[in-house]
Design a protein around this motif. Structure first.
Motif, PDB file in Angstrom:
ATOM      1  N   LYS A  62      13.176 -23.084  46.942  1.00  0.00           N
ATOM      2  CA  LYS A  62      13.370 -23.296  48.375  1.00  0.00           C
ATOM      3  C   LYS A  62      13.142 -22.049  49.224  1.00  0.00           C
ATOM      4  N   VAL A  63      13.089 -20.879  48.609  1.00  0.00           N
ATOM      5  CA  VAL A  63      12.937 -19.646  49.387  1.00  0.00           C
ATOM      6  C   VAL A  63      11.683 -18.878  48.980  1.00  0.00           C
ATOM      7  N   LEU A  64      11.585 -18.540  47.711  1.00  0.00           N
ATOM      8  CA  LEU A  64      10.497 -17.661  47.283  1.00  0.00           C
ATOM      9  C   LEU A  64       9.132 -18.357  47.340  1.00  0.00           C
ATOM     10  N   ALA A 118      15.277  -9.030  50.222  1.00  0.00           N
ATOM     11  CA  ALA A 118      16.387  -9.438  51.085  1.00  0.00           C
ATOM     12  C   ALA A 118      16.482 -10.953  51.182  1.00  0.00           C
ATOM     13  N   LEU A 119      15.359 -11.652  51.149  1.00  0.00           N
ATOM     14  CA  LEU A 119      15.395 -13.118  51.206  1.00  0.00           C
ATOM     15  C   LEU A 119      16.053 -13.690  49.962  1.00  0.00           C
ATOM     16  N   LYS A 120      15.689 -13.147  48.814  1.00  0.00           N
ATOM     17  CA  LYS A 120      16.281 -13.628  47.566  1.00  0.00           C
ATOM     18  C   LYS A 120      17.779 -13.329  47.526  1.00  0.00           C
ATOM     19  N   GLU A 121      18.150 -12.129  47.897  1.00  0.00           N
ATOM     20  CA  GLU A 121      19.563 -11.755  47.858  1.00  0.00           C
ATOM     21  C   GLU A 121      20.388 -12.559  48.854  1.00  0.00           C
ATOM     22  N   ALA A 122      19.805 -12.849  50.022  1.00  0.00           N
ATOM     23  CA  ALA A 122      20.520 -13.660  51.014  1.00  0.00           C
ATOM     24  C   ALA A 122      20.740 -15.075  50.493  1.00  0.00           C
ATOM     25  N   MET A 124      24.393 -16.839  49.604  1.00  0.00           N
ATOM     26  CA  MET A 124      24.875 -18.082  50.228  1.00  0.00           C
ATOM     27  C   MET A 124      25.306 -19.113  49.193  1.00  0.00           C
ATOM     28  N   GLY A 125      25.185 -18.791  47.913  1.00  0.00           N
ATOM     29  CA  GLY A 125      25.650 -19.693  46.866  1.00  0.00           C
ATOM     30  C   GLY A 125      24.564 -20.478  46.178  1.00  0.00           C
ATOM     31  N   ALA A 126      23.291 -20.252  46.534  1.00  0.00           N
ATOM     32  CA  ALA A 126      22.205 -20.976  45.875  1.00  0.00           C
ATOM     33  C   ALA A 126      22.005 -20.446  44.461  1.00  0.00           C
TER      34      ALA A 126
END
Length: 472
Positions: free
Chosen positions: A371-373, A353-357, A361-363
């Motif tokens: 920045k996320v994983l 869900a973090l990756k898909e979000a 958002m356009g990343a």
């Protein structure tokens, strides 16, 4: 019967007690048709019965085996003549070893014949002692067998007498499992404390001969000491700074290779590689972790070191035949699977869900990874890097074969250096007397290495806690 056979018999009794517990619980309730009236399932009664049968008997067997040899030696020593009892501990130990050798190689009839046919009183005493030792071993075996079987039978008998419709077998079985888990944790903790105390005690003996400041801040390492006053061997220099400097230098070189390459492999396998490629590439990569370190040492000494030396000569550099660079590069290659595999597991464990979000958002994919994983998987990545550092610090064979054993205080990766673990092995190789500073220095090095790795663990925990709090 001997311990392996007794253990097999105990295992059979445990399996039989499982069946007996089920049958007993069904008899209590009046047959299989009424088993729903029991507070727990019949299988849970059987499991509890098996635990009560096997565990106390197994603990009894372990305690008996641990104390058996000591008690038998005490009983045997008490039967020896006074002139033998008065021997020193070393001489008495050698004498008892000869008796044990006779008891294991000679039959009772042969020992009796030797006693009756020999006129040498010393030989007669030894053979009589061996005959006594055989009798003690036989008595101990029978006592152990009887004691273990009695404990198993009595434990089951006392348990099944408590069976009733309201008997809570499941809760009692869970309590036993919980106690086993607590005992296992306690054993691990006590083992660690035992290691620390033993190393600390020997280190204190070392620091009575060598000042701690000279050891921790000295820059000369030459542990050879004179055995006599008139012997030319020097008084010994125990400055550990060159050893820790060499350890850190080789570890730093290895991490420069292992961490970036391992992380990039982990990112590729978890985010960019296809499932088919990942299923093939990850096991092949982990094969590197299964190669013996001596093979890496041969590769470093016969292939990598000559290549580095030839390249250095080509550019006019002075490169030692055994260099820290060769050892560090090969060690880094060996550590890559540790970093990549554990980091890939940590990145893959991040919720999708973090990756898909992030992508929603356009990343971009790369921005999502950076920045996320990676921040989300940081605790696992830090743990992987910490494991890799510990693996590098504790490595010995590669350093011995590729970096040498010279305790040089240098930051030049082209020079020959040595590490703490190499010197520990060197100091404890062969027959050693644990009353000289040369031998006791190994324990002091082990203590300092333990403190260093403990500091790295504390630092890693603080980093993980800081970034985890920021993310949450």
């Amino acid at each position: 019967m001997n311990s392996p056979l007794l253990f097999a018999v105990l295992l059979i009794l445990t399996l039989m007690s499982y069946w007996f517990g089920i049958k007993r619980s069904l008899n209590v309730v009046g047959g299989p048709a009424h088993k729903k009236e029991l507070a727990c399932l019949p299988e849970q009664f059987g499991l509890l019965t098996a635990m009560v049968c096997g565990l106390p008997a197994l603990i009894t067997l372990l305690i008996f085996n641990s104390a058996e040899q000591l008690v038998i030696e005490q009983l045997l020593t008490s039967t020896l003549p006074e002139n033998i009892k008065s021997l020193s501990s070393i001489d008495l130990g050698l004498y008892l070893n000869n008796i044990r050798s006779l008891a294991t190689t000679e039959t009772p009839d042969a020992l009796i014949n030797s006693i009756s046919n020999s006129n040498d009183s010393i030989v007669q005493v030894q053979h009589q002692a061996a005959l006594t030792l055989q009798a003690l071993y036989q008595q101990s075996t029978w006592l152990k067998t009887a004691l273990v079987l009695i404990v198993a039978v009595v434990s089951v008998t006392l348990l099944v007498k408590q069976f009733s419709i309201t008997f809570k077998a499941r809760q009692k079985a869970e309590a036993i499992v919980s106690a086993l888990l607590v005992a296992s944790s306690a054993i691990a903790i006590l083992t660690t404390l035992g290691i620390v105390v033993s190393v600390l005690f020997e280190s204190i003996q070392f620091f009575k001969s060598v000042a701690p400041s000279d050891f921790m801040f000295g820059t000369q390492w030459s542990p050879q000491t004179a055995m006599r006053v008139d012997q030319v061997a020097g008084s010994g220099s125990f400055g550990a700074v060159p050893l820790f400097a060499g350890t850190m230098l080789i570890t730093f070189i290895a991490m420069l290779l292992a961490v970036p390459v391992g992380l990039m492999i982990a990112i590729y396998l978890s985010q960019y590689a296809s499932a088919k490629l990942r299923s093939f590439a990850k096991p092949m990569l982990e094969v590197l972790a299964g190669i013996p370190t001596v093979v890496y040492g041969f590769f470093a000494a016969l292939t990598v070191a000559p290549v580095i030396r030839n390249m250095g000569e080509h550019f006019g550099l002075s490169v030692a035949s055994e260099s820290a660079l060769a050892a560090g590069l090969v060690m880094g290659t060996m550590i890559i699977p540790f970093v990549s595999s554990l980091s890939e597991d940590a990145i893959s464990a991040v919720p999708k869900a973090l990756k898909e979000a992030s992508l929603g958002m356009g990343a971009t994919h790369s921005e999502t990874v950076v920045k996320v994983l990676l921040p989300a998987a940081l605790p696992g990545i830090v743990g992987a890097i910490l494991l890799a550092i510990s693996r590098a610090i504790g490595e010995t064979m590669i350093v011995v074969m590729a970096a040498g054993m010279a305790a040089n205080l240098t930051a030049n990766p082209l020079d020959s250096v040595t590490t703490v673990t190499v010197q520990i092995v060197t100091l404890l190789t062969g027959d050693q007397e644990f009353d000289s500073p040369k031998t006791l220095a190994a324990f002091a090095l082990g203590l300092m290495l333990f403190i260093t790795t403990l500091g790295l663990n504390i630092l890693a925990l603080k980093v993980v806690r800081k970034y985890r709090e920021q993310y949450e």
